[in-house]
Design a protein around this motif. Structure first.
Motif, PDB file in Angstrom:
ATOM      1  N   TYR A 238      41.406 -34.978 -40.016  1.00  0.00           N
ATOM      2  CA  TYR A 238      40.171 -35.819 -40.144  1.00  0.00           C
ATOM      3  C   TYR A 238      40.464 -37.461 -40.012  1.00  0.00           C
ATOM      4  CZ  TYR A 238      36.705 -32.638 -41.816  1.00  0.00           C
ATOM      5  OH  TYR A 238      36.027 -31.321 -41.868  1.00  0.00           O
ATOM      6  N   SER A 239      41.847 -37.904 -40.758  1.00  0.00           N
ATOM      7  CA  SER A 239      42.225 -39.138 -40.755  1.00  0.00           C
ATOM      8  C   SER A 239      42.618 -39.832 -39.357  1.00  0.00           C
ATOM      9  CB  SER A 239      43.465 -39.323 -41.644  1.00  0.00           C
ATOM     10  OG  SER A 239      44.598 -38.497 -40.922  1.00  0.00           O
TER      11      SER A 239
ATOM     12  N   ILE B  86      43.679 -22.650 -49.903  1.00  0.00           N
ATOM     13  CA  ILE B  86      44.926 -23.168 -50.501  1.00  0.00           C
ATOM     14  C   ILE B  86      45.239 -24.590 -50.426  1.00  0.00           C
ATOM     15  CG2 ILE B  86      46.481 -22.758 -48.498  1.00  0.00           C
ATOM     16  CD1 ILE B  86      48.317 -21.210 -50.428  1.00  0.00           C
ATOM     17  N   PHE B  87      45.789 -25.299 -51.331  1.00  0.00           N
ATOM     18  CA  PHE B  87      45.965 -26.683 -51.466  1.00  0.00           C
ATOM     19  C   PHE B  87      46.317 -27.235 -49.990  1.00  0.00           C
ATOM     20  CE2 PHE B  87      48.120 -30.607 -52.339  1.00  0.00           C
ATOM     21  CZ  PHE B  87      47.040 -31.417 -52.986  1.00  0.00           C
ATOM     22  N   TYR B  88      47.490 -26.458 -49.335  1.00  0.00           N
ATOM     23  CA  TYR B  88      48.122 -26.960 -48.156  1.00  0.00           C
ATOM     24  C   TYR B  88      47.307 -27.173 -47.054  1.00  0.00           C
ATOM     25  CZ  TYR B  88      51.215 -26.551 -44.278  1.00  0.00           C
ATOM     26  OH  TYR B  88      51.838 -26.703 -43.077  1.00  0.00           O
ATOM     27  N   SER B  89      46.185 -26.178 -46.986  1.00  0.00           N
ATOM     28  CA  SER B  89      45.067 -26.218 -45.933  1.00  0.00           C
ATOM     29  C   SER B  89      44.317 -27.431 -46.033  1.00  0.00           C
ATOM     30  CB  SER B  89      44.320 -24.840 -45.949  1.00  0.00           C
ATOM     31  OG  SER B  89      43.412 -24.972 -44.929  1.00  0.00           O
ATOM     32  N   TRP B  90      43.942 -27.703 -47.538  1.00  0.00           N
ATOM     33  CA  TRP B  90      42.935 -28.760 -47.771  1.00  0.00           C
ATOM     34  C   TRP B  90      43.511 -30.220 -47.207  1.00  0.00           C
ATOM     35  CZ3 TRP B  90      41.778 -30.946 -52.844  1.00  0.00           C
ATOM     36  CH2 TRP B  90      40.544 -32.134 -52.918  1.00  0.00           C
ATOM     37  N   ILE B  91      44.768 -30.131 -47.517  1.00  0.00           N
ATOM     38  CA  ILE B  91      45.677 -31.551 -47.012  1.00  0.00           C
ATOM     39  C   ILE B  91      45.900 -31.358 -45.601  1.00  0.00           C
ATOM     40  CG2 ILE B  91      47.577 -32.718 -47.214  1.00  0.00           C
ATOM     41  CD1 ILE B  91      45.550 -32.771 -49.680  1.00  0.00           C
ATOM     42  N   ALA B  92      46.026 -30.383 -44.711  1.00  0.00           N
ATOM     43  CA  ALA B  92      45.984 -30.278 -43.450  1.00  0.00           C
ATOM     44  C   ALA B  92      44.840 -30.631 -42.935  1.00  0.00           C
ATOM     45  CB  ALA B  92      46.516 -28.899 -43.049  1.00  0.00           C
TER      46      ALA B  92
ATOM     47  N   ILE C  70      37.498 -40.234 -47.740  1.00  0.00           N
ATOM     48  CA  ILE C  70      36.947 -39.258 -46.465  1.00  0.00           C
ATOM     49  C   ILE C  70      37.560 -38.009 -46.521  1.00  0.00           C
ATOM     50  CG2 ILE C  70      36.428 -41.071 -44.709  1.00  0.00           C
ATOM     51  CD1 ILE C  70      39.465 -40.117 -43.354  1.00  0.00           C
ATOM     52  N   LEU C  71      37.825 -37.676 -47.878  1.00  0.00           N
ATOM     53  CA  LEU C  71      38.330 -36.426 -48.062  1.00  0.00           C
ATOM     54  C   LEU C  71      37.218 -35.208 -47.831  1.00  0.00           C
ATOM     55  CD1 LEU C  71      40.741 -35.270 -49.391  1.00  0.00           C
ATOM     56  CD2 LEU C  71      39.890 -34.938 -51.504  1.00  0.00           C
ATOM     57  N   PRO C  72      37.619 -34.285 -47.106  1.00  0.00           N
ATOM     58  CA  PRO C  72      36.702 -33.134 -46.812  1.00  0.00           C
ATOM     59  C   PRO C  72      36.832 -32.315 -47.996  1.00  0.00           C
ATOM     60  CG  PRO C  72      38.907 -32.649 -45.572  1.00  0.00           C
ATOM     61  CD  PRO C  72      38.830 -34.241 -46.293  1.00  0.00           C
ATOM     62  N   PRO C  73      35.376 -31.624 -47.843  1.00  0.00           N
ATOM     63  CA  PRO C  73      35.236 -30.715 -49.027  1.00  0.00           C
ATOM     64  C   PRO C  73      36.340 -29.564 -49.193  1.00  0.00           C
ATOM     65  CG  PRO C  73      33.775 -30.237 -47.417  1.00  0.00           C
ATOM     66  CD  PRO C  73      34.349 -31.294 -47.196  1.00  0.00           C
ATOM     67  N   ILE C  74      36.765 -29.049 -50.213  1.00  0.00           N
ATOM     68  CA  ILE C  74      37.453 -28.049 -50.429  1.00  0.00           C
ATOM     69  C   ILE C  74      36.816 -26.602 -50.625  1.00  0.00           C
ATOM     70  CG2 ILE C  74      38.040 -28.024 -52.834  1.00  0.00           C
ATOM     71  CD1 ILE C  74      40.763 -27.229 -52.532  1.00  0.00           C
ATOM     72  N   TYR C  75      37.273 -25.842 -49.805  1.00  0.00           N
ATOM     73  CA  TYR C  75      36.348 -24.490 -49.601  1.00  0.00           C
ATOM     74  C   TYR C  75      36.863 -23.528 -50.594  1.00  0.00           C
ATOM     75  CZ  TYR C  75      35.057 -26.576 -45.123  1.00  0.00           C
ATOM     76  OH  TYR C  75      34.519 -27.402 -44.217  1.00  0.00           O
ATOM     77  N   PRO C  76      35.885 -22.299 -50.883  1.00  0.00           N
ATOM     78  CA  PRO C  76      36.496 -21.627 -51.923  1.00  0.00           C
ATOM     79  C   PRO C  76      37.655 -20.775 -51.696  1.00  0.00           C
ATOM     80  CG  PRO C  76      33.944 -21.349 -51.426  1.00  0.00           C
ATOM     81  CD  PRO C  76      34.729 -22.269 -50.357  1.00  0.00           C
ATOM     82  N   GLU C  77      38.604 -20.757 -52.315  1.00  0.00           N
ATOM     83  CA  GLU C  77      39.758 -20.002 -52.537  1.00  0.00           C
ATOM     84  C   GLU C  77      40.663 -20.584 -51.362  1.00  0.00           C
ATOM     85  OE1 GLU C  77      41.559 -17.251 -53.695  1.00  0.00           O
ATOM     86  OE2 GLU C  77      40.327 -17.997 -55.174  1.00  0.00           O
TER      87      GLU C  77
ATOM     88  N   ARG D 222      51.741 -40.602 -40.563  1.00  0.00           N
ATOM     89  CA  ARG D 222      51.950 -39.575 -41.287  1.00  0.00           C
ATOM     90  C   ARG D 222      52.391 -40.284 -42.641  1.00  0.00           C
ATOM     91  NH1 ARG D 222      55.005 -36.469 -38.765  1.00  0.00           N
ATOM     92  NH2 ARG D 222      57.122 -37.223 -39.632  1.00  0.00           N
ATOM     93  N   VAL D 223      53.538 -41.363 -42.280  1.00  0.00           N
ATOM     94  CA  VAL D 223      54.171 -41.686 -43.637  1.00  0.00           C
ATOM     95  C   VAL D 223      53.058 -42.304 -44.367  1.00  0.00           C
ATOM     96  CG1 VAL D 223      55.706 -43.617 -44.076  1.00  0.00           C
ATOM     97  CG2 VAL D 223      56.076 -42.148 -42.361  1.00  0.00           C
ATOM     98  N   ASP D 224      52.313 -43.440 -43.768  1.00  0.00           N
ATOM     99  CA  ASP D 224      51.225 -44.032 -44.483  1.00  0.00           C
ATOM    100  C   ASP D 224      50.349 -43.078 -45.195  1.00  0.00           C
ATOM    101  OD1 ASP D 224      52.178 -46.314 -43.542  1.00  0.00           O
ATOM    102  OD2 ASP D 224      50.818 -46.684 -41.849  1.00  0.00           O
ATOM    103  N   LEU D 225      49.796 -41.824 -44.345  1.00  0.00           N
ATOM    104  CA  LEU D 225      48.947 -40.954 -45.216  1.00  0.00           C
ATOM    105  C   LEU D 225      49.566 -40.383 -46.400  1.00  0.00           C
ATOM    106  CD1 LEU D 225      45.995 -39.639 -44.280  1.00  0.00           C
ATOM    107  CD2 LEU D 225      47.451 -37.885 -43.615  1.00  0.00           C
ATOM    108  N   LEU D 226      50.811 -39.957 -46.344  1.00  0.00           N
ATOM    109  CA  LEU D 226      51.662 -39.452 -47.421  1.00  0.00           C
ATOM    110  C   LEU D 226      51.518 -40.472 -48.496  1.00  0.00           C
ATOM    111  CD1 LEU D 226      54.266 -37.304 -45.708  1.00  0.00           C
ATOM    112  CD2 LEU D 226      51.991 -36.471 -46.429  1.00  0.00           C
ATOM    113  N   LYS D 227      51.818 -41.570 -48.220  1.00  0.00           N
ATOM    114  CA  LYS D 227      52.357 -42.499 -49.252  1.00  0.00           C
ATOM    115  C   LYS D 227      50.861 -42.721 -49.876  1.00  0.00           C
ATOM    116  CE  LYS D 227      54.694 -45.682 -50.979  1.00  0.00           C
ATOM    117  NZ  LYS D 227      55.835 -45.626 -51.719  1.00  0.00           N
TER     118      LYS D 227
END
Length: 560
Positions: A24-25, A13-19, A4-11, A30-35
Motif C-alpha cells: 500500500y505504501s 497472520i501479522f506478517y501478512s498484514w505488514i506485507a 494508511i494502515l489497511p484493515p487486518i482480516y480475520p485469522e 524499505r528502510v524508512d518504512l521499517l523505521k
C-alpha cells in the motif's frame, strides 16, 4: 503515526498484514518504512514471531484500538506454543515480541521450527478456496494464521490440501512479501488427492487449541494427565518406569511409519534423544507442539477428549485399587508385587504416599523391628565383603528387601557406608593396577573393527544421520571415543575413528543425494526450494546449489 494502515482480516497472520501495508505504501523506501513501523531500519522478518509490538501499536491511531495482546492472541502463532513450553520460556517469548531490544528465547523458536516439522520463511501455505473467497470478499488475498503452522497440511474448513507457494530466491529475506504480487496458477497443483484422516485429525486438534484458548492446557496439566493415562493403559506402573519399547512400538503402529516420517516426528527408539522418551522422562522439557498433539491423540483420542478427561478421578481409582489390593491380600507375599504390577521400590513409594507402608511390609512378610534391621545390615555388609567391586546399585538389585528397608529405617547408616566405600574404591594405586591388567593392543584391534562396523551401519540408516564420534561411541558402547586423551592408548582406533567420521559438508552432500531420491520416488520431480528445506539449509546454500542440480540431473537420467 501510521495513517494508511489497511484493515487486518480475520485469522490473518501479522506478517501478512505488514506485507500488504508495504504494498500500500507505494514507493516508500524499505528502510524508512521499517523505521516508521518498528523503530528499526534493518530487520529480518519472521513469519511466525513478530517484534517491537509495543512501539508498533503506539504508532496507530486511537481509533484502531489494537494492542500488543490483541495481535499476539489473534494474529500470531505465539498462543499455539503456550501449552507446550514452561512459563518462563513463554514469558520470554512474549517480551521478545513486545519489547524493542529484548532477546527472544531462541530455544523456543527452534522447537517450533525444528528440522523437518518446519517450513522455510520463503514458503507460504495457501488454501486455493480460501484464496478465491478472500479475493471475492476483500479484493485481495492474505496468509491465514492456522495454515502456516508447521506440520499442518490441510485447510480444515474446505478439507483440501494446502498449496506451498515458493517465493523466488531473488527476493530478499529482509522484505515483507505480499502474496498478492504473484499470479498463482492453482491448476498446476494436484489437489484431488484423497486426504488421510490422520492429517484431518491433526488439523482438528490444532484448531481446538485456538478455540479453547488453551485455558485447560498447560505443561503441568499435560504431564499429570499423560502419566495417569500411561498407567491406565499399562505403559507405566505407578510412579515407576515407562515400558518405552512397548509404548514407542504401539505409537508407530497407531500412526504408521510413512506418516510420522513425512511430518519428521518418527520416534527413533534406538537413540537416547527419542522425543517420546524425553516427553515421558523429562516432562518439563519443551517438545515440538505437533509431537505433543500426536502423543495426546494416541493416548486420549484427541484434544477434545484430553480437555474433558478427569485425571483426578482416574488417579483416585488407581490409588483405591492399589490400596485395596494390599489390604485385602491373603495369599503368599511373594506374589503380591506381581498382582500390583510394580517393583518393590515403586510399591514402597506408593505405600508411603498412601499411608499404608506398614500394611505392605506385613503382607510381604517383611519384619521391620530393630533385630530384623540389624540382620539386614549384616547381610549387606556380608555381600559387600564377598563382592569387593559391588556398588550401591548392585546391592539394591541383589538385596532388594534388605536395602530398601534399611534405606527407609536408617538411611544415614546406608549413606555413610557407601561414602566410605566410595573413597576406598577410588584409591589411585587400585586404579593403576586395573589399568595394567588391560591388554591395550587387543582392545585397539577390537575397537577398530567395531568402529568400522558401526560407521557402515550408520551410513545405511534411514533417514540418514551424520557419522560422528559421539554417535559411533553410542553404537559401540565405549564413551572413551569422545575423549581425545582417552585415545592415547589406542592409536589405531584414533586413526580409524577420524577417517570414519563425516564432516558437515560431506554429510550435507549425502543428505542431498538421499532427499533427491526420496522426492523423485514420491513426486517424480524435484524443486530446489523443497530440496533445500528437506536437507535443512537455514541460510545461504549457494555453495551447494550446483551440486544439487548435478545430483538431480543424474538421478533423473538414471531413472529414465
Amino acid at each position: 503515526m501510521i495513517d494508511i494502515l489497511p484493515p487486518i482480516y480475520p485469522e490473518e497472520i501479522f506478517y501478512s498484514w505488514i506485507a500488504r501495508y508495504y504494498t500500500y505504501s507505494g514507493g516508500v523506501r524499505r528502510v524508512d518504512l521499517l523505521k516508521q513501523l518498528f523503530n528499526k531500519g534493518r530487520i529480518k522478518p519472521d513469519l511466525f514471531f513478530p517484534f517491537s509490538l509495543n512501539y508498533f501499536c503506539k504508532q496507530l491511531e486511537l481509533s484502531e484500538r489494537i494492542t500488543p495482546d490483541y495481535i499476539i492472541e489473534n494474529h500470531t502463532l505465539v498462543p499455539y506454543l503456550r501449552p507446550f513450553v514452561n512459563h518462563n520460556c513463554y514469558e520470554s517469548v512474549i517480551k521478545g515480541v513486545e519489547e524493542d531490544n529484548y532477546p527472544q528465547d531462541k530455544k523456543v523458536k527452534v522447537h517450533l521450527l525444528n528440522q523437518y516439522v518446519r517450513q522455510s520463511l520463503q514458503v507460504f501455505k495457501i488454501c486455493p478456496k480460501c484464496y478465491k473467497e478472500d479475493k471475492d470478499k476483500y479484493k485481495e488475498a492474505y496468509l491465514h494464521r492456522k495454515h502456516q503452522i508447521p506440520g499442518n497440511e490441510i485447510c480444515l474448513r474446505h478439507k483440501i490440501r494446502l498449496i506451498e507457494l515458493d517465493i523466488p530466491c531473488n527476493e530478499t529475506r529482509e522484505e515483507f512479501i505480499d502474496i498478492n504480487k504473484y499470479n498463482i496458477d492453482f491448476s498446476k497443483y494436484d489437489n484431488d488427492i484423497n486426504i488421510s484422516k490422520k492429517y484431518v485429525d491433526l488439523s482438528t486438534d490444532i484448531e481446538l487449541l485456538f478455540d479453547y484458548k488453551n485455558s485447560e492446557l498447560n505443561l503441568d496439566e499435560i504431564k499429570k494427565k499423560n502419566d495417569i493415562m500411561l498407567i491406565n493403559k499399562g505403559y507405566k506402573v505407578g510412579q515407576g518406569r515407562v515400558n518405552q519399547e512397548k509404548l514407542i512400538g504401539d505409537f508407530i503402529n497407531y500412526y504408521g511409519r510413512d506418516f510420522l516420517r513425512k511430518l519428521g516426528c518418527y520416534p527413533d527408539n534406538g537413540t537416547d534423544g527419542c522425543w517420546i522418551r524425553l516427553l515421558t522422562r523429562r516432562p518439563n522439557r519443551n517438545i515440538h507442539p505437533i509431537k505433543c498433539l500426536l502423543f495426546i491423540r494416541f493416548l486420549f483420542g484427541g484434544v477434545d477428549k484430553f480437555i474433558t478427561f478427569d485425571n483426578k478421578g482416574l488417579e483416585k481409582q488407581i490409588d483405591v485399587k492399589f490400596k485395596q489390593t494390599i489390604i485385602n491380600w491373603d495369599h503368599c507375599g511373594e506374589h503380591l508385587l506381581n498382582e500390583l504390577k510394580c517393583s518393590f521400590n515403586t510399591a514402597i513409594k506408593n505405600s508411603i504416599r498412601l499411608g499404608i507402608l506398614e500394611e505392605l511390609l506385613e503382607k510381604l512378610n517383611i519384619e521391620t523391628n530393630e533385630a530384623a534391621i540389624e540382620k539386614y545390615k549384616n547381610n549387606i555388609l556380608q555381600y559387600l565383603e564377598e563382592n569387593e567391586n559391588a556398588k550401591r546399585g548392585d546391592v539394591s538389585n541383589n538385596l532388594k528387601k534388605e536395602y530398601h528397608v534399611v534405606d527407609l529405617k536408617d538411611k544415614k547408616w546406608l549413606d555413610d557406608l557407601f561414602v566410605v566405600r566410595s573413597r576406598t574404591n577410588t584409591n589411585s594405586k587400585d586404579r593403576k593396577r586395573k589399568e595394567l591388567q588391560v591388554d591395550w593392543n587387543q582392545r585397539d584391534l577390537e575397537m577398530c573393527r567395531k568402529i568400522l562396523e558401526a560407521a557402515n551401519r550408520i551410513l545405511l540408516e534411514d533417514p540418514p544421520k551424520r557419522v560422528t564420534a559421539l554417535y559411533i561411541s553410542q553404537k559401540v558402547h565405549y564413551s572413551t571415543l569422545r575423549n581425545k586423551k582417552g585415545l592415547d592408548m589406542l592409536p589405531n582406533t584414533r586413526k580409524v575413528l577420524y577417517n570414519s567420521i563425516e564432516t558437515r559438508e560431506k554429510f550435507k552432500m549425502r543428505k542431498i543425494r538421499y532427499e533427491v531420491k526420496r522426492l523423485i520416488s514420491e513426486k517424480g520431480i524435484v524443486k530446489i526450494s523443497e530440496l533445500r528445506d528437506r536437507v535443512g539449509f537455514h541460510g545461504d546454500y549457494s555453495e551447494y546449489r550446483a551440486y544439487m542440480i548435478d545430483v538431480i540431473s543424474k538421478e533423473l537420467h538414471n531413472g529414465n
